[in-house]
Write a protein that holds these residues in place. Sequence first.
Motif, PDB file in Angstrom:
ATOM      1  N   GLU A  29      49.529 -32.575  89.911  1.00  0.00           N
ATOM      2  CA  GLU A  29      48.893 -33.276  88.805  1.00  0.00           C
ATOM      3  C   GLU A  29      48.801 -34.753  89.153  1.00  0.00           C
ATOM      4  O   GLU A  29      49.610 -35.279  89.912  1.00  0.00           O
ATOM      5  CB  GLU A  29      49.725 -33.094  87.516  1.00  0.00           C
ATOM      6  N   GLY A  72      45.694 -31.082  86.378  1.00  0.00           N
ATOM      7  CA  GLY A  72      46.720 -31.162  85.346  1.00  0.00           C
ATOM      8  C   GLY A  72      46.775 -29.827  84.634  1.00  0.00           C
ATOM      9  O   GLY A  72      45.887 -28.990  84.812  1.00  0.00           O
ATOM     10  N   GLY A  73      47.832 -29.669  83.808  1.00  0.00           N
ATOM     11  CA  GLY A  73      48.751 -30.671  83.322  1.00  0.00           C
ATOM     12  C   GLY A  73      48.162 -31.455  82.139  1.00  0.00           C
ATOM     13  O   GLY A  73      46.986 -31.408  81.799  1.00  0.00           O
ATOM     14  N   GLU A 294      53.412 -22.978  85.041  1.00  0.00           N
ATOM     15  CA  GLU A 294      54.352 -24.104  85.119  1.00  0.00           C
ATOM     16  C   GLU A 294      55.751 -23.550  84.949  1.00  0.00           C
ATOM     17  O   GLU A 294      56.055 -22.924  83.937  1.00  0.00           O
ATOM     18  CB  GLU A 294      54.086 -25.173  84.045  1.00  0.00           C
ATOM     19  N   GLN A 351      56.425 -29.395  90.083  1.00  0.00           N
ATOM     20  CA  GLN A 351      55.202 -29.511  90.851  1.00  0.00           C
ATOM     21  C   GLN A 351      55.538 -29.456  92.338  1.00  0.00           C
ATOM     22  O   GLN A 351      56.600 -28.948  92.666  1.00  0.00           O
ATOM     23  CB  GLN A 351      54.481 -30.781  90.473  1.00  0.00           C
TER      24      GLN A 351
END
Length: 504
Positions: A29, A72-73, A294, A351
Amino acid sequence: MTKLKATLTLDKNYQIDKVDDRIYGSFIEHLGRAVYGGIYEPGHPEADEQGFRKDVIELVKELNVPIIRYPGGNMVSAYNWEDGIGPKEERPRRLELAWRTIETNEVGTNEFVDWAKKVGAEVMMAVNLGTRGIDAARNLLEYTNHPGGTYWSDLRRSHGYEEPHNIKTWCLGNEMDGPWQIGHKTAYEYGRIANETGKAMKLVDPTIELVACGSSSSEMPTFPEYEATTLDLAYDQIDYISLHQYYGNRSNDTPNFLAKNLTMDHFIKSVIATCDYIKAKRRSKKTIKLSFDEWNVWYHSNDADKQIEPWTIAPPQLEDHYNFEDALLIGSLLITFLKHADRVKMAAMAQLVNVIAPIMTENEGRSWKQTIFYPYMHASVYGRGISLKPILSSPKYDSREFTDVPYIDAGAVYNEENEEVTIFLVNKHLESAMPMDIDLRSFEGYELVEHIELVSDDLKAVNTADHQAVAPQQNTHSKLDGGILTAHLSKASWNVIRLRKGAN
């Protein structure tokens, strides 16, 4: 006192499903030093002709990352993708509202696609459904995927990319259930815009797959109603529903922390049940798959992030320095994905570089592997094939939040083409090694290749640029005889046992 011992049976016919390689995906991101100072640093001694750090590229290639989510994010919910294309000197600087920084837009869509090719990964592209919607999404898709002869595809060609990027996986926004999100939407609002955006995008390119936002965590008050409403409204257009979850040890209670993969397991099962309820309600023949795009440990940097001055460029945000116990939980979370290989088809460790990441860098300096790098690497490199159903018997313990927590987590992958079996094991017992008998009689002619372990006497040990306090080593105590593997799992350890037919 009863002596602790565990047993495991693996049979080549006890199959869960083929592991989709994309469960070993990751995430970049425009946040902190993930891009600027992470993957991209033109003035660095290791920078290539495009400004990408070659030392970081090599570390990412070690992880064998198959797909990377971008940009992203939270950042994507107010992002204008057009800011990141064309001549760099003409790109605007913007206030980036999600993380309150300045976005220079030196890296955009084309540069990231170039970088992904350098590391051997596909791109999972996210579109802005916060401040924007259908029009921006379909234009971006036309820019990236249409061959030519239209405004946006010809613009891409004028930017030096004659051939389309053919990005096949697209996220319809990010965490739209979260009140912190720019353009936060109710489930009904999001389900409608996701459906209409997906419809338009699949008219542009019918070959793409679409990921709809699910809940930002299983603790959200709207979970799982958000999934149910979204799915009901957008079922025909979407292929995956996303799950997000982070884990921490704020109370410094390691036995409880190491049990948190049970939370992930329950989350996955609840989302599967919700998907299948809507499938039944709609009399649909389509099964929605899961994208756990995520996940990670995230809590170490919370206090430091509160001190960051707003409106700076690429400040050191979310820079968790991971310790050994974090690596143990990461191993258990990866095993959880393997045990749900039939429905979890994509995932993204959030990440990849600097920002809650397995790889750390110094600006103008060195790069190194965090403790969590190793279980992620082992699973990605060796965990490709068919996920086997582990028949496990393990002693259990109770913790502050959990009861009947198995001391041993076990997963296994059978690579029929290469005639290999890899067993992944975590011993959560902090004081005792665990002897283990593994029945492998189904795999006749297989021999032990190696037993890799990650161990440390210090649960809080961290890796730095100067010292790799936690790194894999060989466990020489495991023996295979008559189809029974006798393994010795060190206390608090991550284990990778590799077997191959006719190895010796």
